[in-house]
Design a protein around this motif. Structure first.
Motif, mmCIF file in Angstrom:
data_model
loop_
_atom_site.group_PDB
_atom_site.id
_atom_site.type_symbol
_atom_site.label_atom_id
_atom_site.label_comp_id
_atom_site.label_asym_id
_atom_site.label_seq_id
_atom_site.Cartn_x
_atom_site.Cartn_y
_atom_site.Cartn_z
ATOM 1 N N ARG A 151 0.956 -1.061 0.002
ATOM 2 C CA ARG A 151 -0.515 -0.155 0.007
ATOM 3 C C ARG A 151 0.597 1.305 0.095
ATOM 4 O O ARG A 151 0.603 2.609 -0.627
ATOM 5 N N TRP A 152 1.677 0.517 0.571
ATOM 6 C CA TRP A 152 3.038 2.307 0.567
ATOM 7 C C TRP A 152 3.625 2.677 -0.507
ATOM 8 O O TRP A 152 3.834 4.326 -1.311
ATOM 9 N N LYS A 153 3.238 2.312 -1.816
ATOM 10 C CA LYS A 153 4.190 2.918 -3.088
ATOM 11 C C LYS A 153 2.825 3.612 -3.415
ATOM 12 O O LYS A 153 3.003 4.782 -5.255
ATOM 13 N N ARG A 154 1.366 3.218 -3.519
ATOM 14 C CA ARG A 154 0.701 4.525 -4.176
ATOM 15 C C ARG A 154 1.220 6.286 -3.182
ATOM 16 O O ARG A 154 0.982 6.937 -4.043
ATOM 17 N N LEU A 155 2.053 6.817 -2.382
ATOM 18 C CA LEU A 155 2.909 7.041 -1.977
ATOM 19 C C LEU A 155 3.875 7.344 -2.072
ATOM 20 O O LEU A 155 4.815 9.100 -2.044
ATOM 21 N N ILE A 156 4.128 6.533 -3.355
ATOM 22 C CA ILE A 156 5.586 6.934 -3.700
ATOM 23 C C ILE A 156 5.905 8.446 -5.022
ATOM 24 O O ILE A 156 7.259 9.190 -4.683
ATOM 25 N N PHE A 157 4.739 9.169 -5.265
ATOM 26 C CA PHE A 157 5.152 10.233 -5.585
ATOM 27 C C PHE A 157 5.086 10.781 -5.371
ATOM 28 O O PHE A 157 5.393 12.132 -5.302
ATOM 29 N N TYR A 158 4.604 11.257 -3.881
ATOM 30 C CA TYR A 158 4.704 12.067 -2.765
ATOM 31 C C TYR A 158 5.849 12.059 -2.595
ATOM 32 O O TYR A 158 6.265 13.103 -1.877
ATOM 33 N N TYR A 159 6.655 11.021 -2.151
ATOM 34 C CA TYR A 159 7.792 11.100 -1.374
ATOM 35 C C TYR A 159 9.103 11.317 -2.783
ATOM 36 O O TYR A 159 9.783 12.380 -2.154
ATOM 37 N N LYS A 160 8.438 11.805 -3.901
ATOM 38 C CA LYS A 160 9.314 12.096 -4.600
ATOM 39 C C LYS A 160 9.542 13.296 -4.262
ATOM 40 O O LYS A 160 10.678 13.941 -5.164
ATOM 41 N N LEU A 161 8.529 13.702 -4.790
ATOM 42 C CA LEU A 161 7.959 15.454 -4.276
ATOM 43 C C LEU A 161 8.506 15.964 -3.398
ATOM 44 O O LEU A 161 9.612 17.206 -3.539
ATOM 45 N N TRP A 162 8.438 15.267 -2.378
ATOM 46 C CA TRP A 162 8.945 15.515 -1.210
ATOM 47 C C TRP A 162 10.397 16.066 -0.911
ATOM 48 O O TRP A 162 11.189 16.695 -0.892
ATOM 49 N N LEU A 163 11.101 14.761 -1.569
ATOM 50 C CA LEU A 163 12.575 14.786 -2.198
ATOM 51 C C LEU A 163 12.704 15.501 -2.282
ATOM 52 O O LEU A 163 14.178 16.337 -2.479
ATOM 53 N N LYS A 164 12.375 16.139 -3.720
ATOM 54 C CA LYS A 164 12.624 17.037 -4.321
ATOM 55 C C LYS A 164 12.281 18.451 -4.175
ATOM 56 O O LYS A 164 13.698 19.015 -4.564
ATOM 57 N N ARG A 165 11.873 18.737 -2.930
ATOM 58 C CA ARG A 165 11.702 20.355 -2.616
ATOM 59 C C ARG A 165 12.659 20.466 -1.355
ATOM 60 O O ARG A 165 13.030 21.302 -1.055
ATOM 61 N N SER A 166 13.836 19.365 -1.211
ATOM 62 C CA SER A 166 15.321 18.900 -0.501
ATOM 63 C C SER A 166 16.485 20.235 -0.861
ATOM 64 O O SER A 166 17.086 20.352 -0.549
ATOM 65 N N ARG A 167 16.274 19.647 -2.166
ATOM 66 C CA ARG A 167 16.629 20.780 -3.211
ATOM 67 C C ARG A 167 19.007 20.879 -2.677
ATOM 68 O O ARG A 167 19.209 21.259 -2.780
ATOM 69 N N GLY A 168 18.955 19.262 -2.597
ATOM 70 C CA GLY A 168 20.046 18.933 -2.349
ATOM 71 C C GLY A 168 20.967 18.982 -0.831
ATOM 72 O O GLY A 168 22.050 18.547 -0.916
ATOM 73 N N CYS A 169 20.373 19.388 0.211
ATOM 74 C CA CYS A 169 20.370 19.327 0.854
ATOM 75 C C CYS A 169 20.118 17.592 1.876
ATOM 76 O O CYS A 169 19.665 17.136 1.931
ATOM 77 N N PRO A 170 21.454 18.247 2.754
ATOM 78 C CA PRO A 170 21.219 17.051 3.625
ATOM 79 C C PRO A 170 20.024 15.895 4.575
ATOM 80 O O PRO A 170 19.389 17.117 5.007
ATOM 81 N N LEU A 171 19.938 15.316 4.352
ATOM 82 C CA LEU A 171 17.993 14.047 4.649
ATOM 83 C C LEU A 171 18.484 13.437 5.566
ATOM 84 O O LEU A 171 19.709 12.958 5.701
ATOM 85 N N SER A 172 17.827 13.061 6.197
ATOM 86 C CA SER A 172 17.964 12.500 7.725
ATOM 87 C C SER A 172 16.087 11.298 7.541
ATOM 88 O O SER A 172 15.513 12.288 7.477
ATOM 89 N N LEU A 173 16.077 10.189 6.487
ATOM 90 C CA LEU A 173 15.523 9.302 6.445
ATOM 91 C C LEU A 173 15.281 8.393 8.123
ATOM 92 O O LEU A 173 16.463 7.461 7.856
#
Length: 426
Positions: A151-173
């Protein structure tokens, strides 16, 4: 309203004479024909009335729409004179950063929610949304809950958009799973463009530690913090995957009890670390860890010390923060005596301990005296029983020492803490 009464309306048909009714059949047919004409007329009037009512309903809906537009316009123009609207973008950005959910202990992140920042900030007004989506620092933390059903795969589009907004900054996952159901093909698909941004990673593993190997093998040079929750962490491939992380500075491994042998398998990772959290099941393992990790500044260990052994004295010159939790069947803090006898920490500034009595007061005081450390904070768990006079003796060794007796005792296992992640695994 037409008069519907006829000479036949009051007739008692069960008792009527059949021959009489037959003679009057033509008259009754005329009445029926008249009633049909009357019914048609009424139905036509009803249709005309419904048309009028529909027009009134449409007019009402138009007026309600106009009312909402007027209210929206009023609120918009009110906001134009609001001090909040006139805040500079820099000030608003600073406020937004303080709206983010705090990172809980052991790098536990919460799943995104429309009821919390940063998503909530994008729903307030157009300007807030514009400011929020252009702030990379709001989109640098992401928790993904993976289920076996996919079911989590339905949210992949939103995960991609979320990470795109980080614009290269260090990530905590953070990745949490139901029954170890990791689909790394799907996960790495949306993570791939951001692999070199990941600076902090937390993975919850239910059973086999190799479940984390696919992502550990592709992590880039930005990774500095790693938290692994697993029942076992001794698989050679898994250990090698961690050992190759040359930029790692903080390592928290929860659920696995370390002994001297297991510590040795993780070499040379210890020499690079400044922060460690782990379960330790023998007193000599504590000192062995400190010997392998000369650059440690902070250690949190849950100790399961059973056997009393003689330990070689050891001094660690860089450790500034030490937190010890005595747990399960070995909650007595008296078992720490052997560690206090052997260890010297001349740079220690913060010490926290929880467990059950009896507290080894004399041994601990000798440890402080021998270390001659600039201890600033001493936190004693609720079940660590110390007398006022004993605490006064610690202060006499360092007058600036602050002693805090906690109202709660951190006596549950770290793995148990991660089992309380309903908000992550929904």
């Amino acid at each position: 309203m037409p008069d519907l009464e006829t000479p036949y309306s009051q007739a008692s048909f069960p008792n009527a004479n059949y021959s009489d009714i037959q003679l009057k059949d033509r008259t009754i047919s005329a009445v029926i024909t008249e009633r049909k004409e009357q019914l048609d007329a009424v139905l036509h009037e009803i249709s005309d009335l419904e048309t009028v009512m529909d027009s009134i309903q449409n007019l009402r809906q138009q007026l309600v729409g106009e009312k909402e537009k007027i209210i929206k316009s009023i609120n918009l123009h009110k906001s134009l004179v609001s001090a909040l609207w006139r805040l500079p973008t820099e000030v608003l950005s600073h406020i937004f950063r303080h709206c983010l959910p705090e990172i809980r202990e052991f790098n536990r992140l919460k799943k995104p929610s429309v009821l919390e920042a940063p998503i909530l900030l994008t729903t307030v007004c157009r300007r807030w949304r514009e400011v929020a989506v252009t702030m990379p620092s709001l989109w640098c933390r992401l928790a993904v809950s993976v289920d076996r059903e996919g079911r989590w795969k339905r949210l992949i589009f939103y995960y991609k958009l979320w990470l795109k907004r980080s614009r290269g900054c260090p990530l905590s996952l953070a990745f949490y799973s139901h029954n170890g159901a990791y689909d790394w093909t799907g996960i790495l698909c949306f993570l791939h463009p951001h692999i070199n941004q990941i600076s902090s990673l937390c993975i919850h593993i239910d059973y086999e530690e190799n479940q984390a190997k696919p992502i550990l093998d592709v992590l880039g040079p930005a990774l500095q913090e790693l938290t692994i929750v697993a029942w076992e962490a001794s698989d050679p491939d898994f250990v090698r995957s961690i050992s190759r992380l040359s930029t790692l500075r903080s390592f928290q491994t929860l659920g696995t009890s370390f002994d001297v042998k297991l510590l040795s398998l993780f070499n040379p990772v210890w020499a690079r670390l400044t922060n460690v959290t782990m379960n330790i099941n023998e007193s000599d393992t504590v000192l062995h860890l400190l010997r392998l990790a000369p650059n440690l500044c902070s250690v949190h260990t849950i100790v399961l010390i059973d056997e009393i052994t003689d330990l070689e004295p050891f001094t660690h010159t860089k450790l500034q923060s030490l937190r010890i939790t005595c747990e399960e069947d070995f909650r007595s803090t008296s078992r720490l005596s052997q560690v206090f006898d052997a260890l010297s920490l001349p740079n220690l500034r913060r010490f926290e301990v929880s467990g059950k009595p009896p507290w080894p007061h004399e041994t601990f005081k000798a440890f402080l005296t021998r270390s001659n450390c600039p201890l600033e904070t001493l936190i004693l768990g609720a079940e660590v029983e110390t007398e006022h006079e004993q605490r006064a003796e610690y202060v006499s060794l360092n007058p600036s020492l602050e002693i805090v007796v906690s109202e709660e005792d951190f006596g549950s296992s770290l793995l148990h803490i991660f089992s309380q992640t309903d908000d992550n695994l929904d």
